[in-house]
Design a protein around this motif. Structure first.
Motif, PDB file in Angstrom:
ATOM      1  N   ASP A  53     -41.009  15.804  10.436  1.00 36.71           N
ATOM      2  CA  ASP A  53     -40.629  15.482   9.097  1.00 36.71           C
ATOM      3  C   ASP A  53     -39.721  14.350   8.686  1.00 36.71           C
ATOM      4  O   ASP A  53     -40.178  13.595   7.613  1.00 36.71           O
ATOM      5  CB  ASP A  53     -39.958  16.783   8.443  1.00 36.71           C
ATOM      6  CG  ASP A  53     -40.966  17.889   8.467  1.00 36.71           C
ATOM      7  OD1 ASP A  53     -42.171  17.738   8.422  1.00 36.71           O
ATOM      8  OD2 ASP A  53     -40.284  18.886   8.119  1.00 36.71           O
ATOM      9  N   ASP A  54     -38.549  14.111   9.296  1.00 38.29           N
ATOM     10  CA  ASP A  54     -37.716  12.953   9.104  1.00 38.29           C
ATOM     11  C   ASP A  54     -38.587  11.650   9.306  1.00 38.29           C
ATOM     12  O   ASP A  54     -38.364  10.546   8.521  1.00 38.29           O
ATOM     13  CB  ASP A  54     -36.503  13.032   9.718  1.00 38.29           C
ATOM     14  CG  ASP A  54     -36.826  13.160  11.274  1.00 38.29           C
ATOM     15  OD1 ASP A  54     -37.613  13.761  11.958  1.00 38.29           O
ATOM     16  OD2 ASP A  54     -36.127  12.520  12.261  1.00 38.29           O
ATOM     17  N   GLU A 104     -40.934  11.000   6.124  1.00 37.22           N
ATOM     18  CA  GLU A 104     -40.102  10.993   5.038  1.00 37.22           C
ATOM     19  C   GLU A 104     -39.428   9.370   5.205  1.00 37.22           C
ATOM     20  O   GLU A 104     -39.169   8.610   4.170  1.00 37.22           O
ATOM     21  CB  GLU A 104     -38.979  11.643   4.933  1.00 37.22           C
ATOM     22  CG  GLU A 104     -39.085  13.166   4.491  1.00 37.22           C
ATOM     23  CD  GLU A 104     -38.049  14.130   4.757  1.00 37.22           C
ATOM     24  OE1 GLU A 104     -37.071  13.874   5.185  1.00 37.22           O
ATOM     25  OE2 GLU A 104     -38.521  15.433   4.691  1.00 37.22           O
TER      26      GLU A 104
END
Length: 457
Positions: A319-320, A323
């Motif tokens: 996810d990071d 993002e």
């Protein structure tokens, strides 16, 4: 230690090996001396076994590359031979094949950006351009459409059914008797109901029968039409089918694995009117696109339909990382490891352009029309119908089905010609699918003469 194909020494290492491969291909083709190796399965297998010897010896053989490439070429069905016309199996363009070598050397895998930085961007740009080719160049369709790279029509058709199921629930497939077998297999794989089959009395879907089926069946419904049938290259009445789907609220998938290449031709593109009204479209550029296998695509009118393919694996699309701007590639396929098949497609589109690809499409369609006329004028042959794309069905006049089958097998066993077979109108036909743009009138006459010479009087 064995040298690598990539890295600083890669080109130096590959150069002599490429010469070995090209020489072995030439020697193998000379040994075969025709579109197919003579002798049938038993003799071809024996020659291959002799060349291979021990498949996994204790000590290596430095001559293995030459030996096995030559043996494979000698025992190959050559799609570039004008008398090799059985299947939707095209001779690949040299520029596409060269690009495929580059893809193999660099060996990126399109399951995470850090394995394929440039390839992932190339795929995004080219697939959206091809989706625009299907759905239109301007307006909302261009911004909403997308396409996924697949291994071919079977995977594309399976994905189309999966996306329909995920969007609409336990979907009922409705298709015609002419539909590709992969659609029926896909319903089994996905746990969907047995397909409802409507008649195809002239080889194409009957719109009246489709309308009756859509009226009688509960939803949700998915209609699968065909643009380029495997047997005869026929195109279903797409505008009529699309209108019926819109009236009954049914989703529409069009399997244009064969006929989709007509999009590149100004002359033949109108045969695909109605294609842009489909929710999903199967394309196969290793058919009427002259790509090395594999080069399949599934185009979608609304890219939001691809959302169910989203998948998370922390080591690939954390996810990071997403993002932070790293592209998430796992939703582009059901496969994880994927080679960059888009490179050869991109090189071909850029090298030939729409005009160049369209000229190839026009040429093979013209050859098919010429072959059909040759058959039509020949007193000893019967033509099934004028070709819609580049497939011609014919048979010796007054021959039995057993004779038709025997003629085909004899030509195969002798290595003289590769013809397909198709059963339409309760009769067996010889099938010639012309995909070689270099095939000439003399080649077509020679093919017909071979069949005539092998047909008992």
């Amino acid at each position: 230690m064995s040298p690598l194909a990539s890295g600083p020494q890669g080109p130096t290492t590959l150069r002599p090996l490429l010469t070995t491969v090209l020489d072995a291909l030439t020697a193998g083709a000379a040994t075969r001396d025709g579109p197919l190796p003579a002798g049938g399965p038993t003799e071809v297998a024996a020659r291959l076994r002799e060349a291979l010897g021990d498949p996994f010896p204790e000590h290596g053989d430095e001559d293995a590359l030459r030996t096995l490439v030559q043996a494979l070429a000698a025992g190959a069905a050559d799609p570039a031979d004008p008398l090799c016309t059985a299947h939707l199996h095209c001779p690949p363009l040299a520029v596409a094949t060269a690009a495929d070598l580059a893809a193999s050397v660099l060996n990126p895998s399109l399951d995470s950006w850090d394995q394929a930085p440039a390839a992932s961007e190339l795929e995004a740009l080219v697939t959206r351009a091809l989706a625009a080719e299907v759905y239109g160049e301007t307006g909302q369709a261009r911004s909403a459409g997308d396409a996924l790279v697949t291994t071919g029509g079977t995977e594309s058709n399976q994905l189309a059914l999966l996306l329909a199921r995920e969007r609409h629930g336990h979907t009922q497939l409705v298709c015609a008797a002419n539909a590709h077998h992969s659609l029926r297999r896909a319903t089994w794989l996905l746990g969907l109901p047995e397909p409802v089959t409507v008649p195809a009395p002239a080889g194409t879907m009957d719109p009246a029968a489709l309308g009756e089926a859509l009226t009688a069946l509960p939803g949700p419904l998915l209609v699968a039409a065909t643009a380029g049938t495997t047997d005869a290259g026929l195109i279903d009445p797409l505008p009529d089918i699309a209108a019926l789907c819109e009236t009954h609220g049914a989703r529409l998938h069009i399997d244009a694995a064969y006929g989709g290449g007509l999009l590149f031709s100004d002359r033949h593109r109108p045969k695909l009117d109605g294609l842009a009204r489909a929710h999903t479209v199967t394309l196969d550029l290793h058919k009427l696109g002259w790509q090395p296998i594999a080069a399949g695509l599934l185009a979608v009118r609304d890219r939001h339909d691809l959302a169910p393919l989203g998948h998370h694996a922390d080591y690939l699309n954390a996810d990071d990382d997403t993002e932070a701007g790293l592209p998430d590639l796992l939703g582009r396929s059901l496969r994880t490891t994927r080679r960059p098949d888009i490179l050869k497609i991109a090189v071909t589109l850029k090298t030939l352009g729409r005009t160049g690809l369209g000229a190839l499409v026009d040429r093979v369609c013209e050859r098919a029309a010429e072959f059909a006329e040759l058959i039509h004028r020949h007193p000893r042959f019967e033509l099934h119908d004028r070709p819609t794309i580049s497939t011609v069905l014919f048979r010796p006049a007054d021959a039995t089905d057993d004779t038709v089958a025997a003629v085909r097998r004899t030509l195969l066993t002798e290595g003289r010609a590769v013809l397909g077979r198709a059963r339409l109108d309760d009769r067996l036909w010889l099938k010639a699918t012309l995909l070689n743009p270099h095939t000439g009138a003399d080649d077509l006459a020679a093919l017909l003469k071979l069949v005539e010479g092998h047909t008992p009087r």
